[in-house]
Each structure stands twice: as C-alpha cells, then as structure tokens.
Design a protein around this motif. Structure first.
Motif, PDB file in Angstrom:
ATOM      1  N   UNK A   1       0.825  -1.077   0.016  1.00 53.20           N
ATOM      2  CA  UNK A   1      -0.184   0.179   0.039  1.00 53.20           C
ATOM      3  C   UNK A   1       0.909   1.405  -0.112  1.00 53.20           C
ATOM      4  N   UNK A   2       2.065   1.210  -0.094  1.00 55.40           N
ATOM      5  CA  UNK A   2       2.940   2.396  -0.139  1.00 55.40           C
ATOM      6  C   UNK A   2       3.131   2.752  -1.319  1.00 55.40           C
ATOM      7  N   UNK A   3       3.082   4.112  -1.329  1.00 53.91           N
ATOM      8  CA  UNK A   3       3.354   4.713  -2.820  1.00 53.91           C
ATOM      9  C   UNK A   3       4.753   5.490  -2.906  1.00 53.91           C
ATOM     10  N   UNK A   4       5.205   5.379  -1.328  1.00 51.01           N
ATOM     11  CA  UNK A   4       6.356   6.024  -1.300  1.00 51.01           C
ATOM     12  C   UNK A   4       7.213   5.500  -0.111  1.00 51.01           C
ATOM     13  N   UNK A   5       8.575   5.743  -0.179  1.00 49.88           N
ATOM     14  CA  UNK A   5       9.370   5.311   1.025  1.00 49.88           C
ATOM     15  C   UNK A   5      10.590   6.325   1.147  1.00 49.88           C
ATOM     16  N   UNK A   6      10.760   6.981   2.081  1.00 48.49           N
ATOM     17  CA  UNK A   6      11.477   7.866   2.436  1.00 48.49           C
ATOM     18  C   UNK A   6      12.670   7.362   3.264  1.00 48.49           C
ATOM     19  N   UNK A   7      13.791   7.525   2.865  1.00 43.62           N
ATOM     20  CA  UNK A   7      14.920   7.166   3.561  1.00 43.62           C
ATOM     21  C   UNK A   7      16.011   8.172   4.027  1.00 43.62           C
ATOM     22  N   UNK A   8      16.189   8.221   5.360  1.00 40.39           N
ATOM     23  CA  UNK A   8      17.325   9.176   5.919  1.00 40.39           C
ATOM     24  C   UNK A   8      18.262   8.402   6.288  1.00 40.39           C
TER      25      UNK A   8
ATOM     26  N   UNK B   1       0.597   7.129   7.547  1.00 42.02           N
ATOM     27  CA  UNK B   1       1.801   6.615   7.576  1.00 42.02           C
ATOM     28  C   UNK B   1       1.773   5.088   7.647  1.00 42.02           C
ATOM     29  N   UNK B   2       2.164   4.258   7.019  1.00 41.34           N
ATOM     30  CA  UNK B   2       2.094   2.877   7.019  1.00 41.34           C
ATOM     31  C   UNK B   2       3.161   2.241   8.003  1.00 41.34           C
ATOM     32  N   UNK B   3       4.535   2.423   8.051  1.00 41.79           N
ATOM     33  CA  UNK B   3       5.293   1.987   8.777  1.00 41.79           C
ATOM     34  C   UNK B   3       6.668   2.989   8.836  1.00 41.79           C
ATOM     35  N   UNK B   4       7.324   2.808  10.270  1.00 43.93           N
ATOM     36  CA  UNK B   4       8.460   3.595  10.535  1.00 43.93           C
ATOM     37  C   UNK B   4       9.502   2.586  11.055  1.00 43.93           C
ATOM     38  N   UNK B   5      10.819   2.870  10.718  1.00 39.52           N
ATOM     39  CA  UNK B   5      11.802   2.198  11.300  1.00 39.52           C
ATOM     40  C   UNK B   5      13.059   3.230  11.798  1.00 39.52           C
ATOM     41  N   UNK B   6      13.423   3.078  13.122  1.00 35.84           N
ATOM     42  CA  UNK B   6      14.402   3.968  13.514  1.00 35.84           C
ATOM     43  C   UNK B   6      15.279   3.106  13.897  1.00 35.84           C
TER      44      UNK B   6
END
Length: 172
Positions: A41-48, A103-108
């Motif tokens: 379902x994610x149309x975007x994944x942003x990575x820092x 927001x679907x998911x976050x990882x830190x």
C-alpha cells in the motif's frame, strides 16, 4: 583499543504496530531496514541515512562514539514513532477515508559504540501511501530523535588523545 561502555548502553529493540525502533552496536543494514517498512500500500518510502563525516569545524574526525541510556532511549523512540503516526495527516490533495493511514510504517535504527567515518549512525525509513506524508514524518522523527532521545555522541579527532575526545549535544 578496547572501549568499555556503561552497562546502561545496551542493544534494544521495540516494535510499535508495524513500526520498529532499534539500538545496536552492529553495522546498520540499510537494505534490511528498507524491507522492514515495505508494504504493497506504500506509494512512497523515504530514507534518511546519517553518516559519520570526516571533519568538524576544521578538525579531522576519525570516528564517533555513541552511548545511550537504552531503557529510556528505546521508550522515547517508540513515543516519537507513535506521535508521528498520530500527528502526520494526509495532505489536502490526497484526502482518504479515515481507515487509510497517512503513515504505514516507520523504522528508526541507531548505532551505539564506535562508528567510523563514512558509516551510518542513524537510519530512518518511513513508508506511506504518498510521498509528502513520508517526507514530513521522516523529518519530524529525525528532529525529535536529535532533541529528545537519551543518546550521547563523542567525537574523536586526528592527532588528539582519546581522553581529549569531545562529547557533543545530539542536536548539533
């Protein structure tokens, strides 16, 4: 050179729904972190990716060292993730039913211990149906981590003794 770390600076991992927070002495595996937030379902994944740079104010940096009060730091990280899920709303050009999250998911993932020049010390990944929400959430999470999480950074410089290494505020 063997560095000993306080007994409170230990690896930790906490899941919040589909999101995850990790403190680790191991190298951060960027591909694995990206996979951890992937969703159909994610149309975007942003990575820092925050990496150890080789200089600071004219001095040559040889490495950074991170220590944490891990029990409290992991709780603070999960609170930041929960806040991001609640506060980042859909942009006006992409309204959706309330059942569809912004927001679907976050990882830190944050490194502990020694981090050589060029290696990641923090990786944040956010997946969302749309790019704007993913960018907003990723930046919000980063700024909150730097302001609130109980992790301390020490910089080691070329030509200086290890006991002269400087502790830096995480927000700089």
């Amino acid at each position: 050179m063997m560095t000993s770390y306080p007994s409170t600076s230990v690896e930790a991992r906490e899941e919040v729904g589909k999101s995850i927070c990790v403190l680790s002495y191991k190298s951060l595996e960027i591909d694995e972190i990206i996979k951890s937030v992937s969703d159909d379902g994610a149309g975007a994944t942003v990575l820092f990716i925050g990496t150890t740079r080789n200089s600071y104010q004219g001095k040559v940096v040889t490495r950074l060292e991170y220590q944490a009060y891990s029990k409290l730091a992991i709780k603070t990280l999960t609170d930041i993730i929960r806040t991001a899920h609640q506060s980042v709303t859909r942009s006006a050009h992409h309204p959706a039913p309330a059942a569809v999250p912004s927001i679907i998911s976050c990882a830190v993932h944050h490194r502990l211990g020694a981090v050589p020049v060029g290696e990641p010390s923090i990786v944040i990944a956010v997946s969302s149906p749309h790019r704007k929400e993913a960018f907003v959430a990723c930046e919000q999470i980063l700024e909150e981590v730097k302001l609130k999480v109980q992790i301390w950074k020490r910089e080691y410089y070329e030509g200086e003794k290890d006991d002269e290494a400087e502790w830096k505020a995480n927000s700089s």
